[in-house]
Scaffold this active site. Sequence first.
Site, PDB file in Angstrom:
ATOM      1  N   ASP A 174       5.322  -9.124  -9.471  1.00 42.02           N
ATOM      2  CA  ASP A 174       3.713  -9.148 -10.038  1.00 42.02           C
ATOM      3  C   ASP A 174       3.611  -9.306 -11.439  1.00 42.02           C
ATOM      4  OD1 ASP A 174       2.995  -8.861  -7.286  1.00 42.02           O
ATOM      5  OD2 ASP A 174       2.835  -6.406  -7.490  1.00 42.02           O
ATOM      6  N   PHE A 204      -4.650   4.639   4.828  1.00 39.82           N
ATOM      7  CA  PHE A 204      -3.902   5.039   3.667  1.00 39.82           C
ATOM      8  C   PHE A 204      -4.028   4.164   2.440  1.00 39.82           C
ATOM      9  CE2 PHE A 204      -0.672   5.625   0.400  1.00 39.82           C
ATOM     10  CZ  PHE A 204      -0.830   6.777  -0.092  1.00 39.82           C
TER      11      PHE A 204
HETATM   12 MG   LIG Z   1       2.873  -4.714  -7.487  1.00 44.80          MG
HETATM   13 MG   LIG Z   2       3.241  -6.874  -5.223  1.00 39.90          MG
END
Ligand SMILES: [Mg+2]
Ligand SMILES: [Mg+2]
Lengths: 345, 345
Positions: free
Chosen positions: B98, B230
């Site tokens: 990410d 959640f």
């Molecule tokens: Mg992440």
């Molecule tokens: Mg990710």
Amino acid sequence: MTDAHKEFMDVFPVVAEELLAHLRSLNIPQNAIEWFERSMRHNVLGGKMNRGLTVAETLRILKRGQSLTEEEIFKANLLGWCIEWLQAFFLVSDDIMDNSKTRRGQPCWYRVDGVNMVAINDAFILESAIYFFLKKHFKKDEYYVDLIELFHETTYQTELGQLLDLITAPEDDVDLSKFSIQKHSFIVIYKTAYYSFYLPVALAMHMAGVKDEAAFKQAESILLPLGEYFQVQDDYLDCYGNPALIGKIGTDIEDNKCSWLINQALAKATPEQRKVLDENYGRRDEANVIAVKEVFTEINVEGLFKAYEEDSYTRLSALIAKVDHPLLSQDVFTTFMKRIYKRTK
Amino acid sequence: MTDAHKEFMDVFPVVAEELLAHLRSLNIPQNAIEWFERSMRHNVLGGKMNRGLTVAETLRILKRGQSLTEEEIFKANLLGWCIEWLQAFFLVSDDIMDNSKTRRGQPCWYRVDGVNMVAINDAFILESAIYFFLKKHFKKDEYYVDLIELFHETTYQTELGQLLDLITAPEDDVDLSKFSIQKHSFIVIYKTAYYSFYLPVALAMHMAGVKDEAAFKQAESILLPLGEYFQVQDDYLDCYGNPALIGKIGTDIEDNKCSWLINQALAKATPEQRKVLDENYGRRDEANVIAVKEVFTEINVEGLFKAYEEDSYTRLSALIAKVDHPLLSQDVFTTFMKRIYKRTK
Ligand SMILES: [Mg+2]
Ligand SMILES: [Mg+2]
Ligand SMILES: [Mg+2]
Ligand SMILES: [Mg+2]
Ligand SMILES: [Mg+2]
Ligand SMILES: [Mg+2]
């Protein structure tokens, strides 16, 4: 293609389809299934498959001529494929960590268009496939847990070798004082010998019903030094091999690799030679590489390798000649030895 | 710190030392041992430990007031730590994939000075520790294989969720037509719910001696929707929560996340609103984010969430009320429900 090779290759489409069928049963969207399949084909196929082929080959030797059933052949070859999947997991990630460009004549997976760091998760998925296969095909066998533990331990050993390799020889921080023959030995045994030499034989031993820990220890005591010798050859060929035969132009010197050659040179270098190595190893310019190779020539690193090769042959042959465990066979090891002694590729 | 929390935390130094002692026994050079320890401390510690704490908590409920032996407490907490190690493996690699900057208030491991892509191999090593612990402490238990298989399967499920997430919402290629409520559901169940909700309970069930597959299925049938709820809250709080409470400023809109909010908006958007979303989602500028949030307001995505929250509560409560397996207890699930219903952090 030999029969054994064909039998091995025929297993791939069967087990690849098992993985894909399982994904379809989860209703995972089609684009993910296609990605998964592309990663698997790109990364598992295309190698020499020596490790994979060794499992059935070893099982045949251990069964002493008794012919294997079709099921035994399939299962031994599936274990061989599990090694190939394990290797795919290692190579995909190793290429990212080494910032490599190509592998097996094609771009590294993380360099394929659109892949990039998703390759890390693809590597994990390749590893997970191993345990999917083991559960599907070996759950009822009494050696199921032994197989799982062997894969876990071999994976961990390889990761530890990789760790030491990565922190001893980072590409961006050349420091030859970090190198040593002891570290080289640890790195190659952990990073290569366990999974490439010990693992395929130990898997076959489990299938053959071997339980005695002493038999595994005896096999390991030959296969680890054999694997170390193999990797020293690899280091030698990187510098002195014929690129047409080994299929690539070696770059260990440029890449700051903790190879056998540089460690031999460091052990013998005069202060002047050491200075040349410090100033030129791990650098990209042609002139740097030539300077390093000149020191190698002065120290006669090639001659040291030839002596090491002869000594290894004598030492390993003596070890093999002493193999006496009733459940083992010297042939398991001489087969390896014949394949690699004085190899040029 | 509660007693349960203290008991849990006390297990960490014991098992961390087991790993280090094993490394020392291999004669791996000291610099690698130090690296290993630094990675472990940086990546395993520092989280909320909810998943880890849940194993012993659930085991207590399943044992219906019968007090646990010291050994049972230790082993349940060790299984909890195995989840924390598994999560560390996921988070180290997720942060690379990410391109994240910080995690738990410190730099992501791969951004620590000198680490970089070595973090990939460190993630692998974190995963391997799980099976080292299981072998060391559970090998003699008849549910040993069940634990191993459960960790394998959960790991694979999480990786498949991660795969779909990564290819559905790549940061550098915004294409909202790839999103759908179905994909969102698959992603959150596979990427989060299995390892965060089902895994800790299933581990405790194995320790409690549960064998009946139907009991595991019943637990799963509640824990997966609970985990999905959640994660929908997580998506909601990212946009509408109080940053002081959730401890970060949400960036799901900038990051092109396939979140619950955007999927709700896409399902209801007029062609004009869709155009605004297409042109502004997954972009870094303040103005883009404001434009997306305006469409969210027009569509009343907040109201949709409130309705979803009420509906989830009713639906999950009804599911819990029907739990009737003699080896389960409704308390296992109501404990979860109480902790998360209408949470603001
Ligand atoms: Mg992440
Ligand atoms: Mg990710
Ligand atoms: Mg490499
Ligand atoms: Mg490497
Ligand atoms: Mg090489
Ligand atoms: Mg979030």
